[in-house]
Design a protein around this motif. Structure first.
Motif, PDB file in Angstrom:
ATOM      1  N   GLY A  58      56.648   8.444  94.308  1.00 11.28           N
ATOM      2  CA  GLY A  58      57.043   9.846  94.338  1.00 11.28           C
ATOM      3  C   GLY A  58      56.099  10.683  93.509  1.00 11.28           C
ATOM      4  O   GLY A  58      55.397  10.173  92.639  1.00 11.28           O
ATOM      5  N   ILE A  59      56.096  11.970  93.796  1.00 10.96           N
ATOM      6  CA  ILE A  59      55.325  12.932  93.011  1.00 10.96           C
ATOM      7  C   ILE A  59      56.213  14.147  92.802  1.00 10.96           C
ATOM      8  O   ILE A  59      56.790  14.672  93.758  1.00 10.96           O
ATOM      9  CB  ILE A  59      54.027  13.356  93.731  1.00 10.96           C
ATOM     10  CG1 ILE A  59      53.111  12.169  93.959  1.00 10.96           C
ATOM     11  CG2 ILE A  59      53.311  14.457  92.951  1.00 10.96           C
ATOM     12  CD1 ILE A  59      51.899  12.468  94.818  1.00 10.96           C
ATOM     13  N   ASP A  60      56.326  14.579  91.568  1.00 13.24           N
ATOM     14  CA  ASP A  60      57.025  15.814  91.257  1.00 13.24           C
ATOM     15  C   ASP A  60      55.963  16.880  91.061  1.00 13.24           C
ATOM     16  O   ASP A  60      55.161  16.805  90.130  1.00 13.24           O
ATOM     17  CB  ASP A  60      57.859  15.636  89.983  1.00 13.24           C
ATOM     18  CG  ASP A  60      58.630  16.888  89.605  1.00 13.24           C
ATOM     19  OD1 ASP A  60      58.471  17.930  90.279  1.00 13.24           O
ATOM     20  OD2 ASP A  60      59.386  16.831  88.624  1.00 13.24           O
ATOM     21  N   ASN A  61      55.922  17.854  91.929  1.00 15.77           N
ATOM     22  CA  ASN A  61      54.923  18.915  91.839  1.00 15.77           C
ATOM     23  C   ASN A  61      55.322  20.012  90.858  1.00 15.77           C
ATOM     24  O   ASN A  61      54.597  20.992  90.721  1.00 15.77           O
ATOM     25  CB  ASN A  61      54.642  19.505  93.222  1.00 15.77           C
ATOM     26  CG  ASN A  61      53.972  18.497  94.122  1.00 15.77           C
ATOM     27  OD1 ASN A  61      53.101  17.753  93.689  1.00 15.77           O
ATOM     28  ND2 ASN A  61      54.385  18.442  95.367  1.00 15.77           N
TER      29      ASN A  61
ATOM     30  N   MET B 101      58.589  18.190  95.948  1.00 12.61           N
ATOM     31  CA  MET B 101      58.325  16.808  95.567  1.00 12.61           C
ATOM     32  C   MET B 101      57.694  16.143  96.776  1.00 12.61           C
ATOM     33  O   MET B 101      57.750  16.676  97.888  1.00 12.61           O
ATOM     34  CB  MET B 101      59.610  16.101  95.147  1.00 12.61           C
ATOM     35  CG  MET B 101      60.255  16.734  93.926  1.00 12.61           C
ATOM     36  SD  MET B 101      61.712  15.858  93.379  1.00 12.61           S
ATOM     37  CE  MET B 101      60.939  14.612  92.367  1.00 12.61           C
ATOM     38  N   GLU B 102      57.107  14.990  96.550  1.00 17.60           N
ATOM     39  CA  GLU B 102      56.485  14.251  97.648  1.00 17.60           C
ATOM     40  C   GLU B 102      56.886  12.790  97.567  1.00 17.60           C
ATOM     41  O   GLU B 102      57.126  12.260  96.489  1.00 17.60           O
ATOM     42  CB  GLU B 102      54.959  14.331  97.563  1.00 17.60           C
ATOM     43  CG  GLU B 102      54.393  15.717  97.646  1.00 17.60           C
ATOM     44  CD  GLU B 102      52.879  15.742  97.478  1.00 17.60           C
ATOM     45  OE1 GLU B 102      52.201  14.822  97.995  1.00 17.60           O
ATOM     46  OE2 GLU B 102      52.384  16.675  96.832  1.00 17.60           O
TER      47      GLU B 102
ATOM     48  N   VAL C 232      54.885  12.906 102.475  1.00 16.61           N
ATOM     49  CA  VAL C 232      55.983  13.706 102.997  1.00 16.61           C
ATOM     50  C   VAL C 232      56.387  14.697 101.921  1.00 16.61           C
ATOM     51  O   VAL C 232      56.692  14.299 100.791  1.00 16.61           O
ATOM     52  CB  VAL C 232      57.187  12.814 103.377  1.00 16.61           C
ATOM     53  CG1 VAL C 232      58.348  13.651 103.875  1.00 16.61           C
ATOM     54  CG2 VAL C 232      56.785  11.783 104.410  1.00 16.61           C
ATOM     55  N   MET C 233      56.369  15.974 102.243  1.00 13.50           N
ATOM     56  CA  MET C 233      56.754  17.024 101.304  1.00 13.50           C
ATOM     57  C   MET C 233      58.264  17.255 101.425  1.00 13.50           C
ATOM     58  O   MET C 233      58.803  17.307 102.529  1.00 13.50           O
ATOM     59  CB  MET C 233      56.017  18.326 101.621  1.00 13.50           C
ATOM     60  CG  MET C 233      54.507  18.206 101.594  1.00 13.50           C
ATOM     61  SD  MET C 233      53.837  17.819  99.978  1.00 13.50           S
ATOM     62  CE  MET C 233      54.150  19.340  99.120  1.00 13.50           C
TER      63      MET C 233
ATOM     64  N   PRO D 105      66.085  16.571  97.036  1.00 12.87           N
ATOM     65  CA  PRO D 105      65.064  15.922  97.875  1.00 12.87           C
ATOM     66  C   PRO D 105      65.644  14.692  98.568  1.00 12.87           C
ATOM     67  O   PRO D 105      66.283  13.852  97.937  1.00 12.87           O
ATOM     68  CB  PRO D 105      63.990  15.528  96.863  1.00 12.87           C
ATOM     69  CG  PRO D 105      64.730  15.358  95.574  1.00 12.87           C
ATOM     70  CD  PRO D 105      65.849  16.363  95.610  1.00 12.87           C
ATOM     71  N   ALA D 106      65.431  14.609  99.874  1.00  4.07           N
ATOM     72  CA  ALA D 106      65.972  13.479 100.638  1.00  4.07           C
ATOM     73  C   ALA D 106      65.109  13.236 101.871  1.00  4.07           C
ATOM     74  O   ALA D 106      64.560  14.172 102.454  1.00  4.07           O
ATOM     75  CB  ALA D 106      67.411  13.752 101.055  1.00  4.07           C
ATOM     76  N   VAL D 107      65.024  11.972 102.245  1.00  2.00           N
ATOM     77  CA  VAL D 107      64.265  11.550 103.417  1.00  2.00           C
ATOM     78  C   VAL D 107      64.918  10.276 103.943  1.00  2.00           C
ATOM     79  O   VAL D 107      65.664   9.608 103.216  1.00  2.00           O
ATOM     80  CB  VAL D 107      62.769  11.336 103.036  1.00  2.00           C
ATOM     81  CG1 VAL D 107      62.586  10.142 102.129  1.00  2.00           C
ATOM     82  CG2 VAL D 107      61.885  11.253 104.259  1.00  2.00           C
TER      83      VAL D 107
END
Length: 165
Positions: free
Chosen positions: A65-68, A75-76, A94-95, A101-103
């Motif tokens: 994950g990435i927290d922008n 987040m990504e 995935v942005m 945040p959910a995917v």
């Protein structure tokens, strides 16, 4: 016919033929080749990449994950795929919105997604819908918050533990 070489262009062409356009873009700024995919099409994209004989990405080696940050409000989730037969590495980004945040989970496509998605959930709080066992894996079960978020406030969870060397 199975091609002997794979490129990011042939992958995008295949995905456009199978799924349609306007859901993916190529990020040519880094290595490995990177696709930025709309989160709603992630499962369809990954299914094609795994199942199609011309790509056959048989290995999901990493999910992170990435927290922008709070100001970016995004987040990504980053997936690193590898095709052993074609010796080709591909990254999918995935942005997601930072708030809730959910995917979709990819555990039904690659078994290795199981613990990798749990780690991302545990550190960033990103929800993976339809994951078979989405619970903390690195932090204690009663831990509050997500330690790798940029706005995380440190807890003094272990303040009474003394370690002597």
């Amino acid at each position: 016919m199975i091609p002997t070489t794979m490129t990011i262009d042939t992958i995008v062409s295949l995905l456009n033929d199978k799924i349609g356009a306007d859901y993916v873009r190529v990020d040519a700024t880094g290595t490995p080749a990177t696709l930025v995919v709309n989160h709603e099409k992630l499962v369809a994209v990954c299914t094609v990449l795994r199942e199609d004989a011309s790509t056959y990405f048989d290995m999901l080696s990493c999910v992170t994950g990435i927290d922008n940050g709070v100001q970016a409000a995004t987040m990504e989730v980053v997936y690193n795929l590898y095709s052993i037969p074609y010796n080709f590495q591909l990254m999918i980004r995935v942005m997601l919105p930072r708030e809730n945040p959910a995917v979709e989970s990819l555990t039904h496509i690659w078994k290795s997604a199981d613990w990798l998605e749990r780690e991302v959930f545990d550190m960033y709080g990103i929800i993976f819908h339809n994951h078979p066992d989405l619970r903390r894996i690195l932090m204690p079960a009663d831990w509050e918050g997500y330690p790798l978020r940029k706005d995380y406030q440190h807890q003094e969870y272990y303040r009474d533990i003394r370690v002597e060397y």
